[in-house]
Scaffold this motif. Sequence first.
Motif, short mmCIF file in Angstrom:
data_model
loop_
_atom_site.label_atom_id
_atom_site.label_comp_id
_atom_site.label_asym_id
_atom_site.label_seq_id
_atom_site.Cartn_x
_atom_site.Cartn_y
_atom_site.Cartn_z
N LEU A 1 40.42 58.07 41.49
CA LEU A 1 40.29 56.99 42.46
C LEU A 1 41.32 57.13 43.57
O LEU A 1 41.01 56.92 44.74
CB LEU A 1 40.41 55.64 41.76
N CYS A 2 42.55 57.51 43.20
CA CYS A 2 43.60 57.71 44.21
C CYS A 2 43.24 58.85 45.16
O CYS A 2 43.43 58.74 46.38
CB CYS A 2 44.94 57.98 43.55
N VAL A 3 42.70 59.94 44.61
CA VAL A 3 42.28 61.07 45.45
C VAL A 3 41.15 60.64 46.38
O VAL A 3 41.15 60.95 47.58
CB VAL A 3 41.86 62.28 44.57
N LEU A 4 40.19 59.90 45.83
CA LEU A 4 39.07 59.40 46.62
C LEU A 4 39.56 58.53 47.77
O LEU A 4 39.18 58.71 48.93
CB LEU A 4 38.11 58.61 45.73
N LEU A 5 40.45 57.59 47.47
CA LEU A 5 40.99 56.70 48.51
C LEU A 5 41.81 57.47 49.53
O LEU A 5 41.82 57.12 50.72
CB LEU A 5 41.82 55.58 47.88
#
Length: 196
Positions: free
Chosen positions: A35-39
């Motif tokens: 999720l952090c990479v996506l954001l």
Amino acid sequence: MTGKIMLAVAIGVGLGLLLPSEISSASTMLLNIGLCVLLFFVGIDIGRNKTILQTIKRSGIFFIMVPLGTAVGSIGGAMIAGLFLGYPVNEAGAVGAGFGWYTLSAIIIAPYQAELSVLAFLTNIMREIIAILTIPILAKRLGHIAAIAPSGATAMDTTLPIISKHTSGETAVLAFATGLILSLMVPVLVPFILKL
């Protein structure tokens, strides 16, 4: 893109049923990293728009009206549905006030009532799935602003890439702000509505 997301969820559910529970505890960490990479990449996409502050200023009243309208519609709709399903208005409203943030709303409601906590969890997961499926259709048929509302709080994270793909950079900025405002409202509104 929507089909790929739904396929990924289906494969994940299948693997979750088959894999031992020790591995599922590691999946939470991987989910947070993913999720952090996506954001991060969504942030890059938004950041390419050099006029973010001007975009926010141009959105004017929509900057407040979209999250406010989403909140009122979510809570009001949940209360009306609760009446038909035989739930007290405050309990149904608290479920709607989760705005798609299924983990936090379920945790807040759990001390009040376990059954309602499960309902909040499932309802808000369904909201996210429905948002993933309907954002492309709403963006095309009703306009970019309408594509933000189904996401609720997830407009700032998991559904933001879909909103960004099917709308414009300006709408993505407004979606992020809407998701952020709604996320800040969840821990305040859910316990408040439960006490009514």
